[in-house]
Design a protein around this motif. Sequence first.
Motif, PDB file in Angstrom:
ATOM      1  N   LEU A 127      52.229 -18.331   9.354  1.00  0.00           N
ATOM      2  CA  LEU A 127      51.642 -17.266  10.178  1.00  0.00           C
ATOM      3  C   LEU A 127      50.651 -17.840  11.188  1.00  0.00           C
ATOM      4  O   LEU A 127      50.555 -17.354  12.320  1.00  0.00           O
ATOM      5  CB  LEU A 127      50.947 -16.235   9.275  1.00  0.00           C
ATOM      6  CG  LEU A 127      51.870 -15.388   8.392  1.00  0.00           C
ATOM      7  CD1 LEU A 127      51.057 -14.552   7.398  1.00  0.00           C
ATOM      8  CD2 LEU A 127      52.734 -14.474   9.256  1.00  0.00           C
ATOM      9  N   ARG A 255      53.311 -11.571  -2.530  1.00  0.00           N
ATOM     10  CA  ARG A 255      52.462 -10.443  -2.095  1.00  0.00           C
ATOM     11  C   ARG A 255      51.067 -10.905  -1.678  1.00  0.00           C
ATOM     12  O   ARG A 255      50.458 -10.319  -0.784  1.00  0.00           O
ATOM     13  CB  ARG A 255      52.342  -9.405  -3.222  1.00  0.00           C
ATOM     14  CG  ARG A 255      53.539  -8.501  -3.370  1.00  0.00           C
ATOM     15  CD  ARG A 255      53.233  -7.338  -4.282  1.00  0.00           C
ATOM     16  NE  ARG A 255      53.052  -7.744  -5.670  1.00  0.00           N
ATOM     17  CZ  ARG A 255      53.969  -7.587  -6.626  1.00  0.00           C
ATOM     18  NH1 ARG A 255      55.129  -7.038  -6.335  1.00  0.00           N
ATOM     19  NH2 ARG A 255      53.728  -7.975  -7.858  1.00  0.00           N
ATOM     20  N   LEU A 258      50.105 -11.456   2.078  1.00  0.00           N
ATOM     21  CA  LEU A 258      50.083 -10.253   2.918  1.00  0.00           C
ATOM     22  C   LEU A 258      48.685  -9.639   2.952  1.00  0.00           C
ATOM     23  O   LEU A 258      48.309  -8.966   3.914  1.00  0.00           O
ATOM     24  CB  LEU A 258      51.092  -9.222   2.395  1.00  0.00           C
ATOM     25  CG  LEU A 258      52.556  -9.684   2.355  1.00  0.00           C
ATOM     26  CD1 LEU A 258      53.457  -8.585   1.792  1.00  0.00           C
ATOM     27  CD2 LEU A 258      53.029 -10.097   3.754  1.00  0.00           C
ATOM     28  N   SER A 278      43.997  -8.113  -4.199  1.00  0.00           N
ATOM     29  CA  SER A 278      45.254  -8.589  -4.762  1.00  0.00           C
ATOM     30  C   SER A 278      45.295  -8.336  -6.268  1.00  0.00           C
ATOM     31  O   SER A 278      46.328  -7.922  -6.805  1.00  0.00           O
ATOM     32  CB  SER A 278      45.429 -10.083  -4.472  1.00  0.00           C
ATOM     33  OG  SER A 278      46.576 -10.586  -5.108  1.00  0.00           O
TER      34      SER A 278
END
Length: 502
Positions: A127, A255, A258, A278
């Motif tokens: 990213l 996950r 994100l 999280s």
Amino acid sequence: MDSLNSLLDGFGTALTPINLLWAAIGVLLGTAIGVLPGIGPAMAVALLLPVTYGLEPTGAFIMFAGIYYGAMFGGSTTSILLNTPGESAAVVAAMEGNPMAKAGRGAQALAAAAVGHFAGGMIGTILLVVLAPTVASLAVDIGAPDYFAIMVLAFIAVTSVLGSSRIRGLASLLIGLTLGLVGLDQMTGQQRLTFGALQLADGIDVVIIAVGLFAIGEALWVAAHLRRSSGEAIPVGRPWLGRADLKRTWKSWLRGPLIGFPFGAIPAGGAEIPTFLSYVMEKRLSKHKDEFGKGAIEGVAGPESAASASAAGTLVSMLTLGLPTTAVAAVMLAAFQQYGIQPGPLLFEREPDLVWGLIASLFVGMVLLLALNLPLAPLWTRLLRIPRPYLYAGILFFAAVGAYAVGGEAFDLVILLIIGLIGFGMRRYGLPVLPAVIGTILGPAAEQQLRRALQISDGSASGLVNTPFSVTAYAVVLLLLLWPLLKKLTGRRGNGRPGTGA
């Protein structure tokens, strides 16, 4: 495609034998220091900052990247085996990892943390490759009022998120801003807070401030509360994950980034918030809710992945805007300044070899971290048995040598001790250290941007809010400041409704 080509060139830089060596040394040093109780990534990087002075910039920052990620993994090891988080981001790892270790599943907890760091770091760095050049190209058009607004937002966000109260966060920020004022005024040449000492005319080196607040302050704090015996580490075998563990963790690893990456990129205090978010999400989505609090492996895998992705996110704002959102990024920004390099929108154009070599080294560092630390986990646990008096005496010694190496003057050691005492006092009264470090580094830059904005507008305060970007930033600042008040008001209204017993 331009980013991909630049990244391939970066791999050409990062995969040279000497840079691979620096990456491996960084990972090993970072993990070894991060494993020791009470020493987080920021302190590890600050402590090892003077070690890199003899290196060329690219090699130095590749080594820093290894130290950063290695220290994060080391902090998780301490949390899992000793229930002693090396940093606030590793607190969540202790919540589920330590019960797992006590139940004889320390190897699985360490493996879940290691693979989580690897997955989160890889996704976060991808990213970074995709987003950083875009952010940099947009940031070129940002003017002085916008930069000042961003810095004010960083100050308020960091002081709001960290510490037990906002007042303490603001007090810490003021300490940092005051330390940043020491020296000559850049525009008028007037001496400020030098007390007649010529050695202070150039200001206090950021490295000395970082090492003093982190290393000396922590060592003095531990010495004041010293226990004779070191913590008893739990024995651990070779880390491995069975099929059932992999089935429970692979979604958590995916996950975590994100949540972690976006929070790392904005000035919200680093990995603390995303790791907790999280953890909450994993608890809600888990089919084994009854295991949480007793050793649920998802509670280790997700938050550790989020923490590692958050570290990649911090590099977006640090490289493209020159804005450190965590203590480690603040220390790395100080390192850039030591080499005469100013992170910001033009960094990708002026220093492409350095930037893309650093980004490529993050991928290399992740692989090295996984390859080296899974087999070496039993060795790291032995470091936990070092008696604390010897451990912190060593830290004081290396901190003093590092501070002396900055300028070669004994006066720097006096300043180091004074700042260390300030760091000790901050811990004594519950003041977070990060706002002080960010205030020291960003304070002079914020002052310069403020003056430029006022000069452009002929001294009119309206010149600070004459762009949509600055107005948006100040709106967010206002929301952060008023949020506790709004929560109280909405809470009172809810309690005062008919039928609620009020």
